[in-house]
Design an enzyme around this catalytic site. Structure first.
Site, PDB file in Angstrom:
ATOM      1  N   SER A 168       0.759  -1.164   0.014  1.00 32.54           N
ATOM      2  CA  SER A 168      -0.028  -0.071  -0.114  1.00 32.54           C
ATOM      3  C   SER A 168       0.991   1.239  -0.106  1.00 32.54           C
ATOM      4  O   SER A 168       0.172   2.229  -0.073  1.00 32.54           O
ATOM      5  CB  SER A 168      -0.984   0.018   1.201  1.00 32.54           C
ATOM      6  OG  SER A 168      -2.059  -0.867   1.071  1.00 32.54           O
TER       7      SER A 168
ATOM      8  N   LYS B  12       0.312   3.645  -2.795  1.00 31.12           N
ATOM      9  CA  LYS B  12      -0.885   4.915  -2.732  1.00 31.12           C
ATOM     10  C   LYS B  12      -0.129   6.240  -2.490  1.00 31.12           C
ATOM     11  O   LYS B  12      -1.064   7.129  -2.824  1.00 31.12           O
ATOM     12  CB  LYS B  12      -1.672   4.324  -1.599  1.00 31.12           C
ATOM     13  CG  LYS B  12      -2.464   3.242  -2.087  1.00 31.12           C
ATOM     14  CD  LYS B  12      -3.287   2.590  -0.866  1.00 31.12           C
ATOM     15  CE  LYS B  12      -3.981   1.137  -1.259  1.00 31.12           C
ATOM     16  NZ  LYS B  12      -4.355   0.339  -0.125  1.00 31.12           N
TER      17      LYS B  12
ATOM     18  N   SER C 232      -6.575   3.508   3.673  1.00 33.67           N
ATOM     19  CA  SER C 232      -5.974   2.548   2.887  1.00 33.67           C
ATOM     20  C   SER C 232      -6.802   1.905   1.905  1.00 33.67           C
ATOM     21  O   SER C 232      -6.401   0.673   1.511  1.00 33.67           O
ATOM     22  CB  SER C 232      -4.900   1.960   3.432  1.00 33.67           C
ATOM     23  OG  SER C 232      -3.920   1.173   2.569  1.00 33.67           O
TER      24      SER C 232
END
Length: 387
Positions: A64, A67, A129
């Protein structure tokens, strides 16, 4: 100590210019710290000083942490005016199946075929997230996930991220998707510096959407950090990119990747934060607006112009440690011809230690120098023959 450089003088004759050098008892920063992270890097953002690194250029799965690039692209599009915060995008079946509740990964729990504002999607990405939120944003902005991934890669090239490549906006495993700790810190620094209005989102500890409240997984937020992001997949392990300021405003940014558990990530992050904030002292090398010397001007009403840095220049050294001398020299950017407007870049401040260049900073004309009159030029030419 002084240094020399051969340049063209204002009178057209070559001469050797003595360059002023400051000598400070600075040590090259070195952090006595061990980390179990697979790769790590920490910098002092204000001075650009590297505080710690371990396998910093190793290419690793981002999970993640990718991101952060997704948000960088979104923020960039907002700044361009290509999209608006109140603009709504549809939740496609692809977003719902790949990143929604049924996927088993991090999700914002977006209902299929619903409409979601970009403002909510940004919070869902930065705080929760949500994988589904990244897909909805990608499809809404670029038309498809592959098209958005190309936008991510263009931004990576623009930022000079040489060990990163993106295939999707959420970070789910793909053999062609990777980052490095160094690139992650560069990316985080870009977000901090370029988007001061959006950056506070990374410090928010929870977000409620559609009646569901989720908390940020960043273990350092309760300890004073103000960002940025955690990540985890089985392949990538547990990672984190974080930033924190001390009471003086000094900011550190660091990345840790490849840890084996949530607890290990929290422990290693706390240790890195403590060492980065408490293990160094800041030393001012040059104050903002301070005149550091002069650079010759050809055909000017004055023979030289004083130079100053664009802002304060600081260096760090480990607390309680001395070190070899750090020398500073003013290096003109070739021949400086009049007229010279105030603020024009005319030289570099080069910082060396043991013959190695540690850093270079631009120097600017502290005042304007007008072009010499015809009479002054004649006088300078005549006088030059007798010197």
């Amino acid at each position: 100590m002084s240094f020399s450089a051969t340049i063209e003088s204002p009178r057209g004759a070559k001469r050797v210019l003595a360059l002023a050098a400051l000598v400070l008892a600075l040590a090259q920063p070195a952090l006595a710290l061990e980390t179990t992270a697979r790769a790590a890097l920490m910098v002092d953002l204000g001075s650009g000083t590297l505080l710690f690194e371990k396998n910093a250029d190793q290419e690793i799965p981002p999970a993640s942490l990718s991101k952060l690039m997704t948000l960088a692209v979104i923020f960039d599009e907002l700044r361009k005016g290509s999209v608006r915060l109140d603009e709504s995008f549809p939740v496609s079946e692809n977003a719902w199946r790949t990143g929604g509740a049924a996927s088993g990964g991090s999700t914002m729990f977006l209902p299929l075929n619903s409409q979601v504002t970009l403002a909510d999607l940004i919070k869902g990405i930065a705080i929760q997230s949500g994988n589904d939120a990244t897909i909805v944003a990608a499809e809404g902005i670029a038309g498809s996930v592959p098209a958005f991934a190309e936008m991510m890669n263009r931004k990576a090239r623009e930022l000079g991220l040489t060990h990163s490549h993106f295939v999707n906006p959420h970070g789910l495993p793909d053999p062609q998707q990777y980052v490095s700790a160094r690139d992650l810190v560069t990316l985080a620094s870009y977000l901090i510096r370029e988007f001061p209005e959006q950056y506070p989102l990374f410090s928010e500890e929870e977000f409620t959407f559609n009646g569901i409240t989720q908390r940020s997984r960043n273990p350092l937020l309760p300890l004073g950090a103000d960002g940025l992001k955690t990540g985890h997949t089985a392949e990538a392990g547990y990672g984190l990119v974080a930033s924190v300021k001390d009471d003086t405003g000094r900011r550190i940014v660091f990345a840790l990747t490849g840890m084996k558990s949530v607890q290990e990530r929290a422990e290693q992050a706390r240790a890195m934060m403590t060492a980065g904030l408490r293990g160094f002292e800041s030393i001012v090398v040059a104050k903002a607006g301070e005149s550091l010397g002069e650079v010759p001007v050809r055909n000017g009403a004055e023979e030289s112009v004083p130079v100053r840095p664009g802002g304060e220049i600081r260096f760090l050294q480990p607390r309680g440690e001395g070190g070899g001398p750090v020398t500073h020299e003013i290096v003109p950017l070739g021949i400086v011809d009049a007229p010279v407007p105030e603020g024009r870049r005319v030289a570099q401040l080069r910082v060396l230690q043991g013959g190695k260049v540690l850093r270079e900073e631009p120097l600017f004309a502290a005042r304007a120098v007008e072009e010499a009159s015809l009479l002054q030029r004649i006088q300078n030419t005549v006088l030059g023959h007798f010197r």
